[in-house]
Design a protein around this motif. Structure first.
Motif, PDB file in Angstrom:
ATOM      1  N   GLU A 182      28.599  34.202  55.940  1.00  0.00           N
ATOM      2  CA  GLU A 182      27.330  34.405  56.642  1.00  0.00           C
ATOM      3  C   GLU A 182      27.533  35.113  57.978  1.00  0.00           C
ATOM      4  OE1 GLU A 182      23.202  34.347  57.326  1.00  0.00           O
ATOM      5  OE2 GLU A 182      24.432  34.150  55.508  1.00  0.00           O
ATOM      6  N   LEU A 183      28.594  34.777  58.706  1.00  0.00           N
ATOM      7  CA  LEU A 183      28.888  35.493  59.944  1.00  0.00           C
ATOM      8  C   LEU A 183      29.044  36.983  59.680  1.00  0.00           C
ATOM      9  CD1 LEU A 183      31.490  33.136  61.673  1.00  0.00           C
ATOM     10  CD2 LEU A 183      29.213  33.713  62.550  1.00  0.00           C
ATOM     11  N   ALA A 184      29.808  37.325  58.653  1.00  0.00           N
ATOM     12  CA  ALA A 184      30.019  38.733  58.319  1.00  0.00           C
ATOM     13  C   ALA A 184      28.704  39.409  57.951  1.00  0.00           C
ATOM     14  CB  ALA A 184      31.017  38.850  57.175  1.00  0.00           C
ATOM     15  N   ARG A 185      27.877  38.733  57.180  1.00  0.00           N
ATOM     16  CA  ARG A 185      26.596  39.312  56.759  1.00  0.00           C
ATOM     17  C   ARG A 185      25.721  39.646  57.963  1.00  0.00           C
ATOM     18  NH1 ARG A 185      21.424  38.137  55.792  1.00  0.00           N
ATOM     19  NH2 ARG A 185      21.661  36.078  56.733  1.00  0.00           N
ATOM     20  N   VAL A 186      25.603  38.702  58.910  1.00  0.00           N
ATOM     21  CA  VAL A 186      24.768  38.918  60.094  1.00  0.00           C
ATOM     22  C   VAL A 186      25.335  40.038  60.965  1.00  0.00           C
ATOM     23  CG1 VAL A 186      23.870  37.866  62.198  1.00  0.00           C
ATOM     24  CG2 VAL A 186      23.912  36.553  60.077  1.00  0.00           C
ATOM     25  N   LEU A 187      26.634  40.016  61.176  1.00  0.00           N
ATOM     26  CA  LEU A 187      27.266  41.032  62.017  1.00  0.00           C
ATOM     27  C   LEU A 187      27.101  42.430  61.422  1.00  0.00           C
ATOM     28  CD1 LEU A 187      30.525  39.073  62.870  1.00  0.00           C
ATOM     29  CD2 LEU A 187      28.730  39.697  64.499  1.00  0.00           C
ATOM     30  N   LEU A 188      27.300  42.543  60.131  1.00  0.00           N
ATOM     31  CA  LEU A 188      27.166  43.850  59.480  1.00  0.00           C
ATOM     32  C   LEU A 188      25.730  44.361  59.552  1.00  0.00           C
ATOM     33  CD1 LEU A 188      29.424  43.180  56.374  1.00  0.00           C
ATOM     34  CD2 LEU A 188      29.875  44.891  58.156  1.00  0.00           C
ATOM     35  N   ARG A 189      24.783  43.479  59.363  1.00  0.00           N
ATOM     36  CA  ARG A 189      23.376  43.896  59.371  1.00  0.00           C
ATOM     37  C   ARG A 189      22.920  44.341  60.749  1.00  0.00           C
ATOM     38  NH1 ARG A 189      19.798  40.196  55.155  1.00  0.00           N
ATOM     39  NH2 ARG A 189      20.878  40.902  53.268  1.00  0.00           N
ATOM     40  N   ARG A 190      23.558  43.838  61.786  1.00  0.00           N
ATOM     41  CA  ARG A 190      23.151  44.277  63.133  1.00  0.00           C
ATOM     42  C   ARG A 190      23.980  45.476  63.614  1.00  0.00           C
ATOM     43  NH1 ARG A 190      25.003  40.024  67.901  1.00  0.00           N
ATOM     44  NH2 ARG A 190      27.185  40.678  67.998  1.00  0.00           N
ATOM     45  N   GLY A 191      24.937  45.922  62.785  1.00  0.00           N
ATOM     46  CA  GLY A 191      25.651  47.155  63.092  1.00  0.00           C
ATOM     47  C   GLY A 191      27.067  47.026  63.579  1.00  0.00           C
ATOM     48  N   ASP A 192      27.594  45.797  63.660  1.00  0.00           N
ATOM     49  CA  ASP A 192      28.978  45.621  64.085  1.00  0.00           C
ATOM     50  C   ASP A 192      29.938  46.033  62.964  1.00  0.00           C
ATOM     51  OD1 ASP A 192      28.858  44.211  66.787  1.00  0.00           O
ATOM     52  OD2 ASP A 192      27.565  42.911  65.594  1.00  0.00           O
ATOM     53  N   ARG A 193      31.173  46.284  63.347  1.00  0.00           N
ATOM     54  CA  ARG A 193      32.229  46.537  62.368  1.00  0.00           C
ATOM     55  C   ARG A 193      32.928  45.211  62.095  1.00  0.00           C
ATOM     56  NH1 ARG A 193      35.708  49.334  59.530  1.00  0.00           N
ATOM     57  NH2 ARG A 193      37.959  49.361  59.928  1.00  0.00           N
ATOM     58  N   VAL A 194      33.221  44.942  60.827  1.00  0.00           N
ATOM     59  CA  VAL A 194      33.850  43.693  60.447  1.00  0.00           C
ATOM     60  C   VAL A 194      35.108  43.968  59.631  1.00  0.00           C
ATOM     61  CG1 VAL A 194      33.616  41.554  59.112  1.00  0.00           C
ATOM     62  CG2 VAL A 194      31.674  42.396  60.457  1.00  0.00           C
ATOM     63  N   ILE A 195      36.188  43.310  60.032  1.00  0.00           N
ATOM     64  CA  ILE A 195      37.406  43.247  59.235  1.00  0.00           C
ATOM     65  C   ILE A 195      37.472  41.821  58.714  1.00  0.00           C
ATOM     66  CG2 ILE A 195      39.915  43.484  59.215  1.00  0.00           C
ATOM     67  CD1 ILE A 195      39.545  45.276  61.758  1.00  0.00           C
ATOM     68  N   GLY A 196      37.306  41.660  57.429  1.00  0.00           N
ATOM     69  CA  GLY A 196      37.280  40.328  56.843  1.00  0.00           C
ATOM     70  C   GLY A 196      38.531  40.041  56.045  1.00  0.00           C
ATOM     71  N   THR A 197      38.986  38.815  56.103  1.00  0.00           N
ATOM     72  CA  THR A 197      40.161  38.448  55.320  1.00  0.00           C
ATOM     73  C   THR A 197      39.764  37.546  54.160  1.00  0.00           C
ATOM     74  OG1 THR A 197      40.943  36.350  56.293  1.00  0.00           O
ATOM     75  CG2 THR A 197      41.379  38.387  57.538  1.00  0.00           C
ATOM     76  N   VAL A 198      40.389  37.793  53.023  1.00  0.00           N
ATOM     77  CA  VAL A 198      40.247  36.948  51.841  1.00  0.00           C
ATOM     78  C   VAL A 198      41.640  36.729  51.260  1.00  0.00           C
ATOM     79  CG1 VAL A 198      37.886  37.655  51.279  1.00  0.00           C
ATOM     80  CG2 VAL A 198      39.804  38.988  50.401  1.00  0.00           C
ATOM     81  N   ARG A 199      41.782  35.687  50.463  1.00  0.00           N
ATOM     82  CA  ARG A 199      43.092  35.407  49.883  1.00  0.00           C
ATOM     83  C   ARG A 199      43.370  36.247  48.637  1.00  0.00           C
ATOM     84  NH1 ARG A 199      44.008  29.149  49.095  1.00  0.00           N
ATOM     85  NH2 ARG A 199      41.786  29.201  48.594  1.00  0.00           N
ATOM     86  N   ASP A 200      42.300  36.621  47.924  1.00  0.00           N
ATOM     87  CA  ASP A 200      42.479  37.419  46.712  1.00  0.00           C
ATOM     88  C   ASP A 200      41.194  38.169  46.421  1.00  0.00           C
ATOM     89  OD1 ASP A 200      40.696  35.594  45.216  1.00  0.00           O
ATOM     90  OD2 ASP A 200      42.385  34.216  45.289  1.00  0.00           O
ATOM     91  N   GLU A 201      41.223  39.016  45.419  1.00  0.00           N
ATOM     92  CA  GLU A 201      40.082  39.868  45.104  1.00  0.00           C
ATOM     93  C   GLU A 201      38.861  39.095  44.640  1.00  0.00           C
ATOM     94  OE1 GLU A 201      41.252  42.961  42.461  1.00  0.00           O
ATOM     95  OE2 GLU A 201      42.549  43.950  43.936  1.00  0.00           O
ATOM     96  N   ALA A 202      39.047  37.843  44.218  1.00  0.00           N
ATOM     97  CA  ALA A 202      37.920  37.022  43.801  1.00  0.00           C
ATOM     98  C   ALA A 202      36.968  36.739  44.965  1.00  0.00           C
ATOM     99  CB  ALA A 202      38.414  35.707  43.210  1.00  0.00           C
ATOM    100  N   GLY A 203      37.473  36.897  46.186  1.00  0.00           N
ATOM    101  CA  GLY A 203      36.640  36.661  47.364  1.00  0.00           C
ATOM    102  C   GLY A 203      35.803  37.849  47.790  1.00  0.00           C
ATOM    103  N   ILE A 204      35.865  38.945  47.027  1.00  0.00           N
ATOM    104  CA  ILE A 204      35.115  40.156  47.370  1.00  0.00           C
ATOM    105  C   ILE A 204      33.797  40.162  46.598  1.00  0.00           C
ATOM    106  CG2 ILE A 204      35.158  42.670  47.426  1.00  0.00           C
ATOM    107  CD1 ILE A 204      38.205  42.519  47.423  1.00  0.00           C
ATOM    108  N   ALA A 205      32.706  39.851  47.289  1.00  0.00           N
ATOM    109  CA  ALA A 205      31.393  39.772  46.649  1.00  0.00           C
ATOM    110  C   ALA A 205      30.815  41.165  46.427  1.00  0.00           C
ATOM    111  CB  ALA A 205      30.446  38.950  47.516  1.00  0.00           C
TER     112      ALA A 205
END
Length: 228
Positions: A16-39
């Protein structure tokens, strides 16, 4: 707008943090453990370059180092969000000790591994901030014993962040711990007090306004300082 590194972006508060930040125009570097975490919902942001995903496990220093080496840009805000609730048996009278160690590894040592690896990126920012998602359950003023492995890991990470704030004060780098509330996520459960949207909105407001004078403190998602 800034560049945010959010660990554990695959679900819950990180998502949710990433979603809000992206929608307001920030750049996000997100970490996931594997490709299953990529929605699938991230596809457009990935295509535009506004979002970048890197694979790492906060328990694995080598994977963290590899991820950090892939990034060559300043990071304004590092959000240590990745965490676990701990083992099923975590009472002082009936403890899964291996599970306890894993909880400490993820919730306490993981954030410190991340900070150390990405500190060079933070030092390139004009207003660097480190925000670690902790929990009021780790407060020493709350004499409760349920989920003691989780509680102990959060009490410990609070102390680590307080010490980081002391060590980084001279460089102008803010470090705080934050209680996100009891949030309706997979970890918090459906009976929790607040929605993930409410928590994320409050956290971002706090991140936006926190100052160096407040470094080393512990806040809740409303921006209210709380006791360690």
């Amino acid at each position: 707008m800034g560049t945010y590194l959010v660990t554990g972006m695959g679900r819950g508060i990180g998502h949710e943090l990433a979603r809000v930040l992206l929608r307001r125009g920030d750049r996000v570097i997100g970490t996931v453990r594997d490709e299953a975490g990529i929605a699938p919902e991230w596809a457009a942001f990935l295509a535009s370059g506004q979002l970048r995903l890197v694979m790492l496990d906060v328990r694995d220093a080598a994977s963290i180092g590899k991820a950090a080496a892939q990034i060559d840009e300043p990071i304004d805000v590092l959000v240590n969000n990745a965490g676990i609730i701990g083992p099923h048996r975590q009472s002082t009278l009936d403890m899964d000790f291996e599970g306890f160690l894993e909880t400490l590894d993820v919730n306490t040592l993981g954030p410190l591994r991340i900070v150390q690896a990405f500190l060079p990126h933070l030092r390139r920012s004009k207003a660097p901030r480190i925000v670690t998602i902790s929990s009021r359950m780790g407060s020493l003023s709350h004499a409760k014993s349920d989920r003691i492995a989780y509680r102990a890991s959060k009490a410990a990470v609070n102390k680590v962040m307080q010490a980081l704030a002391t060590d980084l004060q001279g460089e102008g780098i803010v470090a705080i711990s934050v209680h996100p509330g009891w949030v309706r996520t997979d970890m918090g459960g459906s009976g929790a007090d607040i929605s993930v949207e409410e928590s994320a909105e409050g956290l971002i407001k706090l991140i936006d306004r926190v100052t160096l004078a407040e470094s080393g403190l512990f806040f809740d998602w409303t921006g209210t300082q709380i006791s360690f």
